[in-house]
Design a protein around this motif. Structure first.
Motif, PDB file in Angstrom:
ATOM      1  N   PRO A  64       0.956  -1.142   0.020  1.00 41.51           N
ATOM      2  CA  PRO A  64       0.090   0.046   0.116  1.00 41.51           C
ATOM      3  C   PRO A  64       0.901   1.347   0.030  1.00 41.51           C
ATOM      4  CG  PRO A  64      -0.822  -1.425   1.371  1.00 41.51           C
ATOM      5  CD  PRO A  64       0.557  -1.997   1.064  1.00 41.51           C
ATOM      6  N   ILE A  65       0.493   2.144  -0.872  1.00 45.27           N
ATOM      7  CA  ILE A  65       1.342   3.565  -0.954  1.00 45.27           C
ATOM      8  C   ILE A  65       0.468   4.694  -0.860  1.00 45.27           C
ATOM      9  CG2 ILE A  65       1.208   3.418  -3.369  1.00 45.27           C
ATOM     10  CD1 ILE A  65       3.970   4.897  -3.402  1.00 45.27           C
ATOM     11  N   GLN A  66       0.650   5.600  -0.263  1.00 46.00           N
ATOM     12  CA  GLN A  66       0.263   7.043  -0.172  1.00 46.00           C
ATOM     13  C   GLN A  66       1.206   7.970  -0.888  1.00 46.00           C
ATOM     14  OE1 GLN A  66       0.602   9.406   3.776  1.00 46.00           O
ATOM     15  NE2 GLN A  66      -1.821   9.501   3.367  1.00 46.00           N
ATOM     16  N   ILE A  67       0.530   8.717  -1.574  1.00 42.91           N
ATOM     17  CA  ILE A  67       1.143   9.701  -2.398  1.00 42.91           C
ATOM     18  C   ILE A  67       0.676  11.147  -1.901  1.00 42.91           C
ATOM     19  CG2 ILE A  67       1.795  10.762  -4.480  1.00 42.91           C
ATOM     20  CD1 ILE A  67       1.174   7.892  -5.758  1.00 42.91           C
ATOM     21  N   LEU A  68       1.496  12.160  -1.280  1.00 43.06           N
ATOM     22  CA  LEU A  68       1.174  13.534  -0.922  1.00 43.06           C
ATOM     23  C   LEU A  68       2.054  14.359  -2.056  1.00 43.06           C
ATOM     24  CD1 LEU A  68       2.143  12.752   2.780  1.00 43.06           C
ATOM     25  CD2 LEU A  68       0.025  12.661   1.891  1.00 43.06           C
ATOM     26  N   ALA A  69       0.719  15.064  -2.862  1.00 48.18           N
ATOM     27  CA  ALA A  69       1.205  15.685  -4.066  1.00 48.18           C
ATOM     28  C   ALA A  69       0.758  17.122  -4.130  1.00 48.18           C
ATOM     29  CB  ALA A  69       0.882  14.869  -5.339  1.00 48.18           C
ATOM     30  N   PRO A  70       1.861  18.152  -4.013  1.00 51.73           N
ATOM     31  CA  PRO A  70       1.675  19.336  -4.259  1.00 51.73           C
ATOM     32  C   PRO A  70       1.079  19.729  -5.771  1.00 51.73           C
ATOM     33  CG  PRO A  70       3.489  19.123  -3.214  1.00 51.73           C
ATOM     34  CD  PRO A  70       3.309  17.758  -3.615  1.00 51.73           C
ATOM     35  N   GLU A  71       0.322  20.562  -6.084  1.00 53.57           N
ATOM     36  CA  GLU A  71      -0.391  20.953  -7.325  1.00 53.57           C
ATOM     37  C   GLU A  71       0.926  21.393  -8.137  1.00 53.57           C
ATOM     38  OE1 GLU A  71      -3.449  24.144  -9.617  1.00 53.57           O
ATOM     39  OE2 GLU A  71      -2.884  24.310  -7.610  1.00 53.57           O
ATOM     40  N   HIS A  72       1.579  21.973  -7.821  1.00 59.20           N
ATOM     41  CA  HIS A  72       2.908  22.732  -8.608  1.00 59.20           C
ATOM     42  C   HIS A  72       4.144  21.819  -8.221  1.00 59.20           C
ATOM     43  CE1 HIS A  72      -0.178  25.779  -9.829  1.00 59.20           C
ATOM     44  NE2 HIS A  72       0.027  26.100  -8.682  1.00 59.20           N
ATOM     45  N   ASP A  73       4.489  20.852  -9.085  1.00 61.28           N
ATOM     46  CA  ASP A  73       5.709  20.145  -8.938  1.00 61.28           C
ATOM     47  C   ASP A  73       6.691  19.637  -9.914  1.00 61.28           C
ATOM     48  OD1 ASP A  73       7.694  18.527  -7.500  1.00 61.28           O
ATOM     49  OD2 ASP A  73       6.387  17.341  -6.375  1.00 61.28           O
ATOM     50  N   GLU A  96      -3.578   5.826  -1.698  1.00 62.25           N
ATOM     51  CA  GLU A  96      -4.375   7.064  -1.239  1.00 62.25           C
ATOM     52  C   GLU A  96      -3.644   8.253  -2.172  1.00 62.25           C
ATOM     53  OE1 GLU A  96      -6.229   8.603   2.488  1.00 62.25           O
ATOM     54  OE2 GLU A  96      -4.083   9.187   2.799  1.00 62.25           O
ATOM     55  N   TYR A  97      -3.982   8.913  -2.867  1.00 59.17           N
ATOM     56  CA  TYR A  97      -3.585  10.223  -3.366  1.00 59.17           C
ATOM     57  C   TYR A  97      -4.150  11.265  -2.978  1.00 59.17           C
ATOM     58  CZ  TYR A  97      -1.898  13.045  -7.001  1.00 59.17           C
ATOM     59  OH  TYR A  97      -1.067  14.131  -7.839  1.00 59.17           O
ATOM     60  N   VAL A  98      -3.039  12.283  -2.244  1.00 54.64           N
ATOM     61  CA  VAL A  98      -3.805  13.459  -1.653  1.00 54.64           C
ATOM     62  C   VAL A  98      -3.130  14.553  -2.285  1.00 54.64           C
ATOM     63  CG1 VAL A  98      -3.992  14.870   0.415  1.00 54.64           C
ATOM     64  CG2 VAL A  98      -3.928  12.431   0.495  1.00 54.64           C
ATOM     65  N   HIS A  99      -3.959  15.262  -3.011  1.00 57.85           N
ATOM     66  CA  HIS A  99      -3.531  16.486  -3.978  1.00 57.85           C
ATOM     67  C   HIS A  99      -3.699  17.744  -2.936  1.00 57.85           C
ATOM     68  CE1 HIS A  99      -3.400  19.195  -7.312  1.00 57.85           C
ATOM     69  NE2 HIS A  99      -4.250  19.667  -6.945  1.00 57.85           N
ATOM     70  N   TYR A 100      -2.536  18.505  -2.882  1.00 57.64           N
ATOM     71  CA  TYR A 100      -2.492  19.930  -2.393  1.00 57.64           C
ATOM     72  C   TYR A 100      -2.662  21.120  -3.169  1.00 57.64           C
ATOM     73  CZ  TYR A 100      -1.545  16.824   1.617  1.00 57.64           C
ATOM     74  OH  TYR A 100      -1.705  15.849   2.578  1.00 57.64           O
ATOM     75  N   PRO A 101      -3.737  21.503  -3.335  1.00 57.16           N
ATOM     76  CA  PRO A 101      -3.731  22.687  -4.551  1.00 57.16           C
ATOM     77  C   PRO A 101      -2.980  23.991  -3.860  1.00 57.16           C
ATOM     78  CG  PRO A 101      -5.842  22.249  -3.487  1.00 57.16           C
ATOM     79  CD  PRO A 101      -4.915  21.259  -2.594  1.00 57.16           C
ATOM     80  N   GLY A 102      -2.366  24.434  -4.806  1.00 59.13           N
ATOM     81  CA  GLY A 102      -1.868  25.897  -4.624  1.00 59.13           C
ATOM     82  C   GLY A 102      -0.439  25.880  -4.033  1.00 59.13           C
ATOM     83  N   VAL A 103       0.102  24.701  -3.700  1.00 60.35           N
ATOM     84  CA  VAL A 103       1.431  24.485  -3.085  1.00 60.35           C
ATOM     85  C   VAL A 103       2.456  23.991  -3.936  1.00 60.35           C
ATOM     86  CG1 VAL A 103       0.520  24.484  -0.662  1.00 60.35           C
ATOM     87  CG2 VAL A 103       0.972  22.424  -1.783  1.00 60.35           C
ATOM     88  N   VAL A 104       3.745  24.160  -3.867  1.00 61.90           N
ATOM     89  CA  VAL A 104       4.867  23.531  -4.531  1.00 61.90           C
ATOM     90  C   VAL A 104       5.651  22.609  -3.894  1.00 61.90           C
ATOM     91  CG1 VAL A 104       4.894  26.153  -5.710  1.00 61.90           C
ATOM     92  CG2 VAL A 104       6.224  25.548  -3.663  1.00 61.90           C
ATOM     93  N   HIS A 105       6.515  21.951  -4.762  1.00 60.69           N
ATOM     94  CA  HIS A 105       7.415  21.045  -4.061  1.00 60.69           C
ATOM     95  C   HIS A 105       8.067  21.488  -3.210  1.00 60.69           C
ATOM     96  CE1 HIS A 105      10.154  17.610  -4.992  1.00 60.69           C
ATOM     97  NE2 HIS A 105      11.094  18.487  -4.410  1.00 60.69           N
ATOM     98  N   ARG A 110       8.605  21.879   4.634  1.00 59.69           N
ATOM     99  CA  ARG A 110       9.157  23.313   4.884  1.00 59.69           C
ATOM    100  C   ARG A 110       8.131  24.346   4.673  1.00 59.69           C
ATOM    101  NH1 ARG A 110      12.701  21.410   0.760  1.00 59.69           N
ATOM    102  NH2 ARG A 110      12.432  22.680  -0.856  1.00 59.69           N
ATOM    103  N   GLY A 111       7.054  24.109   4.873  1.00 58.36           N
ATOM    104  CA  GLY A 111       5.860  25.134   4.593  1.00 58.36           C
ATOM    105  C   GLY A 111       6.097  26.386   5.297  1.00 58.36           C
ATOM    106  N   ASP A 116       0.611  31.520   1.261  1.00 58.48           N
ATOM    107  CA  ASP A 116      -0.751  30.899   1.513  1.00 58.48           C
ATOM    108  C   ASP A 116      -0.856  29.411   1.054  1.00 58.48           C
ATOM    109  OD1 ASP A 116      -1.872  33.486   1.834  1.00 58.48           O
ATOM    110  OD2 ASP A 116      -2.503  33.638  -0.182  1.00 58.48           O
ATOM    111  N   HIS A 117      -1.495  28.701   2.265  1.00 58.87           N
ATOM    112  CA  HIS A 117      -1.769  27.387   2.200  1.00 58.87           C
ATOM    113  C   HIS A 117      -0.554  26.280   2.406  1.00 58.87           C
ATOM    114  CE1 HIS A 117      -5.468  28.694   0.188  1.00 58.87           C
ATOM    115  NE2 HIS A 117      -4.845  29.115  -0.543  1.00 58.87           N
TER     116      HIS A 117
END
Length: 138
Positions: A64-73, A96-105, A110-111, A116-117
């Motif tokens: 099982p794999i989870q992918i945490l994916a920023p929109e801009h990468d 599980e694929y989790v999309h994070y809109p508006g954020v970058v690689h 290190r947010g 924003d976001h």
């Protein structure tokens, strides 16, 4: 990383083992979870804003794999995101694929308070990973 996983499972007797990797660590956890290894070193993995991945890394996943994916990468472009999703469906792996809109690689580790976001995405990614491992390692 392989030696560490082998030691945790073999020498220290851990029954279940998870691995999480961000950036190039995403590539590393794919190799721990690969059928190319010939042995099961991990039971579930999570990767955030992965880099260095190629299609074969996704093709060879076995757990099982989870992918945490920023929109801009640029390190994990839309084409590879789409390939990952479609391939994991074909492999019939829990994912599980989790999309994070508006954020970058990089924002998931290190947010910045000033962007924003990013801080919210970083906290959400941590919470998602914890929930993922609770589900798949217990």
């Amino acid at each position: 990383m392989v030696a560490c996983a082998k030691a945790l499972k073999g020498e220290l007797g851990f029954k279940r083992l998870g691995a999480i990797g961000f950036c190039y660590g995403g590539w590393a956890i794919c190799h721990l979870a690969s059928k190319e290894r010939g042995e099961k070193l991990v039971d579930a993995v999570s990767m955030g804003h992965p880099s260095w991945l190629v299609k074969e890394d996704i093709d060879n996943l076995t757990v099982p794999i989870q992918i945490l994916a920023p929109e801009h990468d640029p390190a994990y472009p839309v084409e590879l995101k789409t390939y990952s999703f479609e391939t994991l469906l074909k492999l019939n792996l829990a994912f599980e694929y989790v999309h994070y809109p508006g954020v970058v690689h990089g924002a998931l580790v290190r947010g910045s308070e000033s962007v924003d976001h990013e801080r919210e995405a970083m906290a959400a990614a941590k919470n998602s990973a914890v929930a993922w491992f609770k589900k798949h390692l217990h």
